[in-house]
Each structure stands twice: as C-alpha cells, then as structure tokens.
Scaffold this motif. Sequence first.
Motif, PDB file in Angstrom:
ATOM      1  N   MET A   1     -35.213 -20.345  28.486  1.00 21.19           N
ATOM      2  CA  MET A   1     -33.542 -19.600  28.106  1.00 21.19           C
ATOM      3  C   MET A   1     -33.660 -19.530  26.115  1.00 21.19           C
ATOM      4  SD  MET A   1     -29.655 -20.835  27.670  1.00 21.19           S
ATOM      5  CE  MET A   1     -28.737 -20.367  26.474  1.00 21.19           C
ATOM      6  N   ALA A   2     -33.382 -18.587  25.720  1.00 20.90           N
ATOM      7  CA  ALA A   2     -34.185 -18.601  23.993  1.00 20.90           C
ATOM      8  C   ALA A   2     -33.084 -19.491  23.719  1.00 20.90           C
ATOM      9  CB  ALA A   2     -34.033 -17.173  23.392  1.00 20.90           C
ATOM     10  N   ILE A   3     -33.517 -20.104  22.273  1.00 19.06           N
ATOM     11  CA  ILE A   3     -32.076 -21.359  22.203  1.00 19.06           C
ATOM     12  C   ILE A   3     -31.557 -20.278  20.893  1.00 19.06           C
ATOM     13  CG2 ILE A   3     -33.454 -22.242  20.857  1.00 19.06           C
ATOM     14  CD1 ILE A   3     -31.196 -24.897  21.659  1.00 19.06           C
ATOM     15  N   ILE A   4     -32.862 -20.082  20.229  1.00 19.05           N
ATOM     16  CA  ILE A   4     -32.785 -18.435  18.975  1.00 19.05           C
ATOM     17  C   ILE A   4     -32.751 -17.482  19.116  1.00 19.05           C
ATOM     18  CG2 ILE A   4     -32.814 -18.310  16.570  1.00 19.05           C
ATOM     19  CD1 ILE A   4     -33.484 -21.512  16.169  1.00 19.05           C
ATOM     20  N   GLU A   5     -32.589 -16.902  18.820  1.00 22.28           N
ATOM     21  CA  GLU A   5     -33.420 -15.002  18.798  1.00 22.28           C
ATOM     22  C   GLU A   5     -32.583 -14.133  17.476  1.00 22.28           C
ATOM     23  OE1 GLU A   5     -31.755 -12.920  23.390  1.00 22.28           O
ATOM     24  OE2 GLU A   5     -32.627 -11.116  21.988  1.00 22.28           O
ATOM     25  N   LEU A   6     -33.566 -13.407  16.934  1.00 20.14           N
ATOM     26  CA  LEU A   6     -32.652 -12.135  16.367  1.00 20.14           C
ATOM     27  C   LEU A   6     -33.510 -10.865  17.300  1.00 20.14           C
ATOM     28  CD1 LEU A   6     -33.608 -14.771  14.601  1.00 20.14           C
ATOM     29  CD2 LEU A   6     -34.777 -13.393  12.910  1.00 20.14           C
ATOM     30  N   ARG A   7     -32.433  -9.864  17.208  1.00 20.26           N
ATOM     31  CA  ARG A   7     -32.689  -8.782  17.666  1.00 20.26           C
ATOM     32  C   ARG A   7     -32.207  -7.558  16.602  1.00 20.26           C
ATOM     33  NH1 ARG A   7     -27.922  -9.492  22.435  1.00 20.26           N
ATOM     34  NH2 ARG A   7     -28.948 -10.562  23.010  1.00 20.26           N
ATOM     35  N   GLY A   8     -33.417  -6.923  15.913  1.00 18.22           N
ATOM     36  CA  GLY A   8     -33.771  -5.973  15.648  1.00 18.22           C
ATOM     37  C   GLY A   8     -32.856  -6.009  13.823  1.00 18.22           C
ATOM     38  N   VAL A   9     -33.042  -7.267  13.166  1.00 24.80           N
ATOM     39  CA  VAL A   9     -32.517  -7.638  12.205  1.00 24.80           C
ATOM     40  C   VAL A   9     -33.762  -7.020  11.019  1.00 24.80           C
ATOM     41  CG1 VAL A   9     -32.914  -9.445  10.478  1.00 24.80           C
ATOM     42  CG2 VAL A   9     -31.455 -10.091  12.977  1.00 24.80           C
TER      43      VAL A   9
ATOM     44  N   SER B   1     -38.092  -8.934  16.045  1.00 23.28           N
ATOM     45  CA  SER B   1     -37.162  -9.087  17.266  1.00 23.28           C
ATOM     46  C   SER B   1     -37.528 -10.627  17.622  1.00 23.28           C
ATOM     47  CB  SER B   1     -36.536  -8.142  18.148  1.00 23.28           C
ATOM     48  OG  SER B   1     -36.084  -7.020  18.002  1.00 23.28           O
ATOM     49  N   LEU B   2     -37.193 -11.087  17.993  1.00 21.44           N
ATOM     50  CA  LEU B   2     -37.749 -12.547  18.007  1.00 21.44           C
ATOM     51  C   LEU B   2     -37.140 -13.458  18.752  1.00 21.44           C
ATOM     52  CD1 LEU B   2     -39.395 -14.690  14.469  1.00 21.44           C
ATOM     53  CD2 LEU B   2     -40.739 -13.863  16.053  1.00 21.44           C
ATOM     54  N   LYS B   3     -37.592 -14.026  19.854  1.00 25.06           N
ATOM     55  CA  LYS B   3     -36.870 -15.324  20.828  1.00 25.06           C
ATOM     56  C   LYS B   3     -37.463 -16.926  20.376  1.00 25.06           C
ATOM     57  CE  LYS B   3     -35.402 -12.860  24.279  1.00 25.06           C
ATOM     58  NZ  LYS B   3     -35.617 -11.810  26.140  1.00 25.06           N
ATOM     59  N   VAL B   4     -36.712 -17.184  20.378  1.00 28.50           N
ATOM     60  CA  VAL B   4     -37.020 -19.160  20.426  1.00 28.50           C
ATOM     61  C   VAL B   4     -36.809 -19.359  21.879  1.00 28.50           C
ATOM     62  CG1 VAL B   4     -37.962 -20.872  18.865  1.00 28.50           C
ATOM     63  CG2 VAL B   4     -37.182 -19.114  17.812  1.00 28.50           C
TER      64      VAL B   4
ATOM     65  N   GLY C   1     -27.240 -19.281  21.556  1.00 20.41           N
ATOM     66  CA  GLY C   1     -26.044 -18.330  22.210  1.00 20.41           C
ATOM     67  C   GLY C   1     -25.815 -18.020  21.737  1.00 20.41           C
ATOM     68  N   ARG C   2     -24.830 -18.203  20.048  1.00 20.70           N
ATOM     69  CA  ARG C   2     -24.054 -17.454  19.383  1.00 20.70           C
ATOM     70  C   ARG C   2     -24.104 -16.849  18.535  1.00 20.70           C
ATOM     71  NH1 ARG C   2     -19.805 -22.289  18.645  1.00 20.70           N
ATOM     72  NH2 ARG C   2     -21.586 -23.553  17.761  1.00 20.70           N
ATOM     73  N   ASP C   3     -23.732 -15.396  18.515  1.00 15.72           N
ATOM     74  CA  ASP C   3     -23.617 -14.626  17.439  1.00 15.72           C
ATOM     75  C   ASP C   3     -23.069 -15.081  16.071  1.00 15.72           C
ATOM     76  OD1 ASP C   3     -23.823 -12.190  15.167  1.00 15.72           O
ATOM     77  OD2 ASP C   3     -23.262 -10.939  17.053  1.00 15.72           O
ATOM     78  N   ILE C   4     -23.555 -15.841  15.400  1.00 17.95           N
ATOM     79  CA  ILE C   4     -24.254 -16.700  13.988  1.00 17.95           C
ATOM     80  C   ILE C   4     -22.660 -15.769  13.058  1.00 17.95           C
ATOM     81  CG2 ILE C   4     -24.898 -16.730  11.602  1.00 17.95           C
ATOM     82  CD1 ILE C   4     -27.154 -18.487  13.170  1.00 17.95           C
ATOM     83  N   SER C   5     -22.903 -13.937  13.139  1.00 20.91           N
ATOM     84  CA  SER C   5     -22.151 -13.345  11.875  1.00 20.91           C
ATOM     85  C   SER C   5     -20.439 -13.946  12.640  1.00 20.91           C
ATOM     86  CB  SER C   5     -22.583 -11.583  11.943  1.00 20.91           C
ATOM     87  OG  SER C   5     -23.019 -10.788  13.024  1.00 20.91           O
ATOM     88  N   GLU C   6     -20.311 -14.120  13.955  1.00 23.29           N
ATOM     89  CA  GLU C   6     -18.406 -14.204  14.667  1.00 23.29           C
ATOM     90  C   GLU C   6     -18.096 -15.216  14.320  1.00 23.29           C
ATOM     91  OE1 GLU C   6     -19.268 -12.173  18.262  1.00 23.29           O
ATOM     92  OE2 GLU C   6     -19.660  -9.630  17.357  1.00 23.29           O
TER      93      GLU C   6
ATOM     94  N   LEU D   1     -28.536 -36.065  11.668  1.00 16.79           N
ATOM     95  CA  LEU D   1     -27.517 -35.888  12.120  1.00 16.79           C
ATOM     96  C   LEU D   1     -28.038 -34.953  13.314  1.00 16.79           C
ATOM     97  CD1 LEU D   1     -26.280 -32.620   9.647  1.00 16.79           C
ATOM     98  CD2 LEU D   1     -25.049 -35.074  11.090  1.00 16.79           C
ATOM     99  N   SER D   2     -29.800 -36.199  13.963  1.00 17.14           N
ATOM    100  CA  SER D   2     -29.983 -35.636  15.290  1.00 17.14           C
ATOM    101  C   SER D   2     -30.460 -33.804  15.842  1.00 17.14           C
ATOM    102  CB  SER D   2     -29.284 -36.058  16.444  1.00 17.14           C
ATOM    103  OG  SER D   2     -29.781 -38.311  15.723  1.00 17.14           O
ATOM    104  N   PRO D   3     -30.815 -33.517  15.250  1.00 19.72           N
ATOM    105  CA  PRO D   3     -30.572 -32.009  15.891  1.00 19.72           C
ATOM    106  C   PRO D   3     -31.422 -31.608  16.918  1.00 19.72           C
ATOM    107  CG  PRO D   3     -32.226 -32.110  14.007  1.00 19.72           C
ATOM    108  CD  PRO D   3     -31.071 -33.452  14.245  1.00 19.72           C
ATOM    109  N   ARG D   4     -30.933 -30.278  17.754  1.00 15.25           N
ATOM    110  CA  ARG D   4     -31.026 -30.131  18.541  1.00 15.25           C
ATOM    111  C   ARG D   4     -32.335 -29.220  18.259  1.00 15.25           C
ATOM    112  NH1 ARG D   4     -27.470 -26.914  22.220  1.00 15.25           N
ATOM    113  NH2 ARG D   4     -29.182 -26.243  22.938  1.00 15.25           N
ATOM    114  N   ILE D   5     -32.174 -27.852  16.974  1.00 18.65           N
ATOM    115  CA  ILE D   5     -32.943 -27.243  16.572  1.00 18.65           C
ATOM    116  C   ILE D   5     -34.211 -28.068  14.769  1.00 18.65           C
ATOM    117  CG2 ILE D   5     -34.010 -24.352  15.933  1.00 18.65           C
ATOM    118  CD1 ILE D   5     -31.052 -24.240  17.981  1.00 18.65           C
TER     119      ILE D   5
END
Lengths: 250, 241
Positions: free
Chosen positions: B1-9, B23-26, B64-69, B154-158
């Motif tokens: 599962m992609a934890i970060i994704e850029l779509r047509g940025v 477009s990139l998936k991590v 999984g969340r759109d950052i702009s929203e 902060l023990s980040p996941r990313i």
Amino acid sequence: MALERVGRQVVLLTQIVGHILGGGVDRGVTLTQMVNLGFNSIPIVLIVAGFAGMVFALHTTREFARFGATALAGQVLGIAMVRELSPVLTGIVMAARGGSAIAAEVGAMQVTEQVDAMRALAVDPVEYLVVPRFVSCTLMTPLLTIFANVLGLLGGCFVAACQVGVSGRAFLESVNYFLSVGDLVAGILKALIFGGIVALIGCSRGFMTEGGAAGVGESTTGSVVSAIITIFAVNYFLSTVIFHDSVVAW
Amino acid sequence: MAIIELRGVDYTIGDARILRNVSLKVEEGEVLVILGPSGSGKSTILRLMNGLLQPTRGQVFNGGRDISELSDDELKDVRRQTGFLFQSGALFDSLTVGANVGFGLRKVANRQQAGEIVADQLRLVGLAGTEEMMPAELSGGMRKRVALARALALSPRIMLYDEPTTGLDPKTSAGIIQLILKQQQRGVTSVVVTHELVYARQVADRVAVLLDGRVVAQGSPEHLLASPDPMVQQFLAGGWG
C-alpha cells in the motif's frame, strides 16, 4: 505589493487574535520577549522622553514667560507629553528597537528554513513566534509610555526651574491641575495600539523575507519605516477621534 | 500500500514550472531515493509530501489522505508522523541542542518524558551529552545529526531526507547513511532526495530520476542501471556504479 502586505497583515492579525482568544499564548516565550522588547528598551525610552520634555519646556516656558503666563507651561507640556509625545515617541523607539529586532529575527529564521522546520515539527510559527511578540509589545509599550510621561514631565520641570526660573512646584501643580485621567488613559490606549502595530509589521515583514542576508536587511529597514509611518498616521486619526470634543482650559 | 502518493502534480512559481505532471508512489517501509541534479525540483517534492507546499495542480496523499483537504489540526497530525531532515539542518539557532531536539515534543510529552526522548535521540545519533550546547558550537556534521535527532524525536512513520549527505565528509556521510538504514530496519518509510549517486545506491529500495521537473524513470537501482533512456544514462554517467 503594498496591498499584498496589508492583506497579509490583516490575515496575520486574525490568526493572532484567534490564538489569543483560544488561550494559545506561550507564557515562557512571552516573558522572555517582554524582557527583550520592553524591559531592555527602558533606558532608551527614558532618555528620549526626558530630552523631549526638556526641549519642549525650553521653548514653551520662555514664550509663556514673555507674556507672564508661566503658570500655563506645565499644562501645555503635560497635555503634549501625555496625549501625544510619550505614546508616539515610545512607539518610535519600539519600532526602531523592537520592530527591527523582530523583523530581523523572524526574517533570518525564514531564510534559513527555521520557520519551515517549525511547521514540519507540527508547531505553528504564528503561535510560537508571533503571538508572544505581539502580546509583549502591546503590554510593554503602554508601560514604557507611563515611564516616558514621568521622565518627560520631570525633564520639562527641570528646565523650567533651572533655565527659565519657573517654580518647579508651580510647574507640577499646573500639570496636575489641567491633566485629566482621560488624557492618561487615551495616551496609554494609543501606546497599546502602537505596540500591536510594531509587532504585527515586524512579524509580517519577517515572514515575507526572501533572498538571504540582503533580504533580512530590507525587511528590517522596511519594518521600521512602515511602523513609524503607520504610527504617525494612526496617531492622527486616533487623536481626531479621542480628542475631537476636548477643550483645553486656558 | 502506498503511504505517500503524488498524482499528476504540477508546481509553479510565477512563470517557472518547477514540477511537471509528477506521479510517484512510496510504499510503506521502503526507501525511495529521488535522484536528480540541483534545481530539478527534488526538494519541492519533499515539501509537497508533508504539506509545506501545496501543488498548483494534482493531488498529494500522505497516509491515504489528500493533504490539500486537511484542516490545520489534521495537517499537524500528518507532520508529526512525517519527519523532515532539512538540507541545512535548519536548527533553531537561539535554542540549545536539547531544546532543538525536544521542540516538537512541547505539546505531546511532559518535561521528564521529553528529556528522556531527547537524551535517547542524541545517543542514537552519537551526540550524547550535548544537550546544553548551542548550534553555533557544532560542526556541519553534528548539526545535521542534531537535526536528524530532532526529526526522529516524534517517532515518525515516514522520514523525508533532503540531501542528507551534501557538504559532509565521507566518514560523517557514512554515519548518516547508517542512521537512515537503521530507520529502515525499524520499518520507517523513507524518501531520500540526493544528487550523490554513491550514497543513493547504498540505501535505495527504489529510485526515481527527476530531470527538469519530470520523473523520467523509476524502479530498482538495477533496473535504472539498465535503462535504455539516454537522459537517464547521461545523468547516471556522472558516477553511478
């Protein structure tokens, strides 16, 4: 560009008010800023206000003496200092010393990515950087203005007594007789607004800084110039509103 | 599962197009290295990934969340989960090392907890006992390690690394690479932006090559080495392998 700046300042002011109403004021940082911006400005404010009162008294007392109206000298100086000179001069000192420091510090943090680092750590730069400086300036400028009132009047009294030969006691009684509590409150209210203007312009100019050291220099100069011009303009309108029906008892 | 994704940025500043239809998936747990020359838009991608910048066009998803929203509070949650190592370190120069490392903990840990986390993180980066030092007293490599400790507190996941080895001597660079690999072993998803091919090859599960704001190739390091794309080969000829 100027309109964009004003727009950003309005947005920033809205955010500041939101944080203050929401209780988001960091007391530790605010106290530090009160010392840096306010307490450390006391000597400069005292010197400026003292000499302003002295030179004002030098001219007015001599003129009044020519017409045998020396009893009015204290009244005129008192009203001038408390209503106008003290708040405006203190505002200018705060703009020159505090506003420039704020713009330089925030600007340097902006160009070295420290502001972005703050955001990346989920800390709101407005809450951490701006609110404490805004609160400090708005609280400390009125306090400094009170000191300026005292030193300005004492300076004027000294000159009137030593150089013109007016009784110091008569001078101060004249101040006391004609000056009202309303004048003091109005001067302090003005100072409060001027303090807010200095912090708001300093912070917003800091956040808008671009281009390294040269940009920091431009922001610093720009913040001082803008704050001083704004203080003079706002002072005129405040005086017009506050003192529109005031009568000076001659 | 992609934890970060850029779509047509797309990302533009004035007339300058910094990123074009990226477009990139991590994937969760992987180390993605974004390779590219200076000015190709690599750092911009990292800033888009944690919401420091908003795309001019397209969408950026983090967790999984759109950052702009996201609301301000939701964005803060995302950022607590997403550590960021700045190229310059970006240490707060008016604060001590300890205060720097504990800065992000101000609202999530009490003083004692924060002190313990700070000490642990400084130990992890090999700088135990430097809490009272000021950033101005540190060397470039030490500053970067403190910045890394701050990002990890902060023990980040990313973890997002912006040119983590640039400007450092080989020994310090190797130390930073080891810290990145240590995070990888702990399951932290990492995105590393660099133009240093040697270090990229040491940490990458997958590589994306960015040229003139476009992703021109992506895949495993071996896949990229075998790429027939002349632009990729021209870039890689600078020292890859």
